[in-house]
Design a protein around this motif. Structure first.
Motif, PDB file in Angstrom:
ATOM      1  N   LEU A   1      61.605 112.626 117.427  1.00  0.00           N
ATOM      2  CA  LEU A   1      60.937 111.380 117.057  1.00  0.00           C
ATOM      3  C   LEU A   1      61.932 110.211 117.013  1.00  0.00           C
ATOM      4  CD1 LEU A   1      58.458 112.595 114.301  1.00  0.00           C
ATOM      5  CD2 LEU A   1      57.961 112.027 116.673  1.00  0.00           C
TER       6      LEU A   1
ATOM      7  N   THR B   1      56.056 109.972 109.913  1.00  0.00           N
ATOM      8  CA  THR B   1      55.940 108.564 110.313  1.00  0.00           C
ATOM      9  C   THR B   1      57.299 108.093 110.831  1.00  0.00           C
ATOM     10  OG1 THR B   1      56.446 107.794 108.069  1.00  0.00           O
ATOM     11  CG2 THR B   1      54.113 108.097 108.638  1.00  0.00           C
TER      12      THR B   1
ATOM     13  N   LEU C   1      56.517 111.045 123.825  1.00  0.00           N
ATOM     14  CA  LEU C   1      56.322 112.219 122.960  1.00  0.00           C
ATOM     15  C   LEU C   1      56.262 113.497 123.780  1.00  0.00           C
ATOM     16  CD1 LEU C   1      53.682 110.849 120.414  1.00  0.00           C
ATOM     17  CD2 LEU C   1      56.058 111.441 119.909  1.00  0.00           C
TER      18      LEU C   1
ATOM     19  N   ILE D   1      49.725 117.150 119.757  1.00  0.00           N
ATOM     20  CA  ILE D   1      50.214 116.127 118.829  1.00  0.00           C
ATOM     21  C   ILE D   1      49.160 115.032 118.702  1.00  0.00           C
ATOM     22  CG2 ILE D   1      52.058 114.476 118.319  1.00  0.00           C
ATOM     23  CD1 ILE D   1      53.863 116.121 120.193  1.00  0.00           C
TER      24      ILE D   1
ATOM     25  N   TYR E   1      48.650 111.310 117.415  1.00  0.00           N
ATOM     26  CA  TYR E   1      49.491 110.175 117.023  1.00  0.00           C
ATOM     27  C   TYR E   1      48.635 108.942 116.732  1.00  0.00           C
ATOM     28  CZ  TYR E   1      48.970 108.482 121.847  1.00  0.00           C
ATOM     29  OH  TYR E   1      48.461 108.038 123.047  1.00  0.00           O
TER      30      TYR E   1
ATOM     31  N   THR F   1      44.935 105.259 118.301  1.00  0.00           N
ATOM     32  CA  THR F   1      45.106 106.689 118.029  1.00  0.00           C
ATOM     33  C   THR F   1      44.983 107.444 119.338  1.00  0.00           C
ATOM     34  OG1 THR F   1      42.764 107.013 117.597  1.00  0.00           O
ATOM     35  CG2 THR F   1      44.147 106.493 115.695  1.00  0.00           C
TER      36      THR F   1
ATOM     37  N   SER G   1      52.745 107.307 113.636  1.00  0.00           N
ATOM     38  CA  SER G   1      52.725 108.579 112.917  1.00  0.00           C
ATOM     39  C   SER G   1      52.338 109.689 113.881  1.00  0.00           C
ATOM     40  CB  SER G   1      51.736 108.531 111.748  1.00  0.00           C
ATOM     41  OG  SER G   1      50.421 108.366 112.231  1.00  0.00           O
ATOM     42  N   VAL G   2      52.812 110.872 113.604  1.00  0.00           N
ATOM     43  CA  VAL G   2      52.446 112.043 114.406  1.00  0.00           C
ATOM     44  C   VAL G   2      51.993 113.159 113.461  1.00  0.00           C
ATOM     45  CG1 VAL G   2      53.943 111.539 116.369  1.00  0.00           C
ATOM     46  CG2 VAL G   2      54.848 112.837 114.452  1.00  0.00           C
ATOM     47  N   TYR G   3      51.003 113.897 113.921  1.00  0.00           N
ATOM     48  CA  TYR G   3      50.445 114.995 113.138  1.00  0.00           C
ATOM     49  C   TYR G   3      50.355 116.229 114.029  1.00  0.00           C
ATOM     50  CZ  TYR G   3      46.773 117.811 110.932  1.00  0.00           C
ATOM     51  OH  TYR G   3      46.042 118.822 110.400  1.00  0.00           O
TER      52      TYR G   3
END
Length: 424
Positions: free
Chosen positions: A47, A77, A93, A106, A108, A121, A151-153
């Motif tokens: 990141l 984040t 990414l 991912i 984001y 998003t 942000s990434v989840y």
């Protein structure tokens, strides 16, 4: 092999198995924690590289100081001091995580601090055959200063960590299977030893039970061979009665063994007929009288059932009552007394036999109906038997869709309650 040796082997084996499982669990947990740290470090570095490449793309030379913040293990984040292009972010990414060998979807989001809103998003999918569907758990944090960040989840973080532990998981499964197999083998060994002991006790008891009446019959026959006994009819009748009683005793033993053999094969065939339970109880007492085992027996009858008629197998029901009465006589240190009670409970007929025998300890009351089981302590050793009677009683009662209960206290006696549902 002595009982103490067997117990020692069992304890040592159990402790060894527990120790192996604890060690395996410890290393699996440690490996999982190591994978977590490795995943966290890789994500942070990737990141940070993405943020630096965004600044290069925007020709921004501003330095980034600790831009990555971990909100939760699967949610990060990243602060960027410039606007973020969504198409560029998705490509960066993908490239960075491919370099590190992390191929997980991912989710984001790009946060615009100027507009105080989530601007864009999107999803980065590494599996082209699947459709990316994920949502962020919880709300994005609101920072107190103006900046741009994304942000990434990672919705499948756990799957990534576990996939890196395949060898550990496989070895754990193999270990569990081996332990289960070892426990099963151990169980079979002890079961076989128990059956061997039961078989040995059964043969010893059966030999004794058969030898006593046979010896008595042989002695009586020797006496009867004396020609002078004809001149003493009273003595002749006495020895003839002895032979008859011992023959009945032998016949009972043989019948008991044959009955259990039929039960083991599932060949219980009940002959249902109309039975008067009160008459059946009196007949059982008469049968006990003929066996010569009730010289000092006192029986008190409380026939409270108004309708004692029952549809069942007369022979088998007679046998179970006889067995219970016979046990009351054998397992009593004083003059035996049995209180026989009949009652009606809705559509069931209840037979209750209370004796004043030696009683059965609470720890053995559930086992007393098992085949070949005999209480190992106390005066029970003074009474020979096969350990088949109560198991036969339970099976016959069960075959009539009924059940039997036991209440007992040491030195106070036992109460056997047989409940038989009427056959409509």
């Amino acid at each position: 092999m002595s009982r103490n040796t067997i117990r020692l082997i069992l304890v040592v084996g159990t402790l060894s198995i527990i120790g192996i499982l604890l060690i395996q669990a410890y290393w699996v947990i440690k490996n999982y924690e190591l994978k977590e740290k490795e995943f966290d470090l890789t994500v942070r570095l990737s990141l940070k590289n993405v943020a630096e490449n965004i600044l290069k793309y925007n020709h921004n030379s501003s330095p980034l100081v600790d831009p990555v913040a971990e909100i939760s293990p699967d949610f990060f984040t990243v602060k960027v001091n410039d606007k973020i292009d969504s198409n560029l972010l998705g490509g960066l990414l993908r490239n960075e995580f491919l370099k590190e060998g992390i191929k997980t979807d991912i989710f984001y989001s790009i946060y615009d601090c100027m507009g105080k809103r989530i601007d864009v998003t999107g999803m980065v999918c590494f599996d082209s055959t699947s459709t990316c569907t994920a949502t962020v758990t919880g709300n994005l944090p609101h920072w107190n200063y103006d900046n741009f960040y994304f942000s990434v989840y990672f919705p499948e973080r756990e799957k990534v960590l576990l996939s890196g532990m395949k060898l550990w998981l496989i070895s754990t499964i193999v270990l569990i299977v081996l332990i289960i197999f070892f426990a099963y083998v151990l169980f079979v060994v002890f079961q076989q030893k128990r059956l061997s002991e039961i078989q040995k006790d059964f043969i010893n008891n059966m030999t004794h039970e058969f030898r006593t009446p046979i010896s008595t019959i042989l002695i009586s026959c020797e006496v009867l061979k004396d020609s002078k006994i004809i001149d003493n009819p009273q003595r002749l009748n006495s020895y003839a009665a002895i032979i008859e009683r011992q023959a009945h005793r032998l016949n009972q033993h043989v019948e008991r063994v044959l009955q259990m053999a039929k039960i083991d094969k599932g060949n219980i065939q009940l002959k249902h007929e109309q039975i008067n339970i009160h008459d059946l109880l009196l007949e059982a007492l008469s049968k006990l009288n003929s066996s010569g085992n009730n010289e000092s027996l006192t029986i008190e009858y409380n026939f409270l059932a108004e309708n004692p008629i029952f549809m069942g197998d007369r022979l088998h029901l007679l046998n179970i009552v006889f067995n219970l009465l016979d046990n009351a006589v054998k397992y009593c240190e004083k003059d035996p007394k049995v209180i026989v009670t009949t009652e009606e409970n809705n559509s069931d007929i209840v037979i209750r036999l209370a004796d004043n025998g030696i009683g059965i300890a609470l720890e053995y009351q559930k086992k007393i109906f098992e085949k070949f089981f005999r209480v190992p302590n106390g005066n029970v050793h003074n009474v020979k038997g096969f350990g088949l009677g109560l198991n036969y009683v339970k099976n016959i009662v069960k075959a009539h869709n009924g059940h039997i209960e036991l209440k007992s206290q040491i030195e106070k006696g036992s109460i056997f309650t047989v409940t038989l549902p009427r056959n409509k």
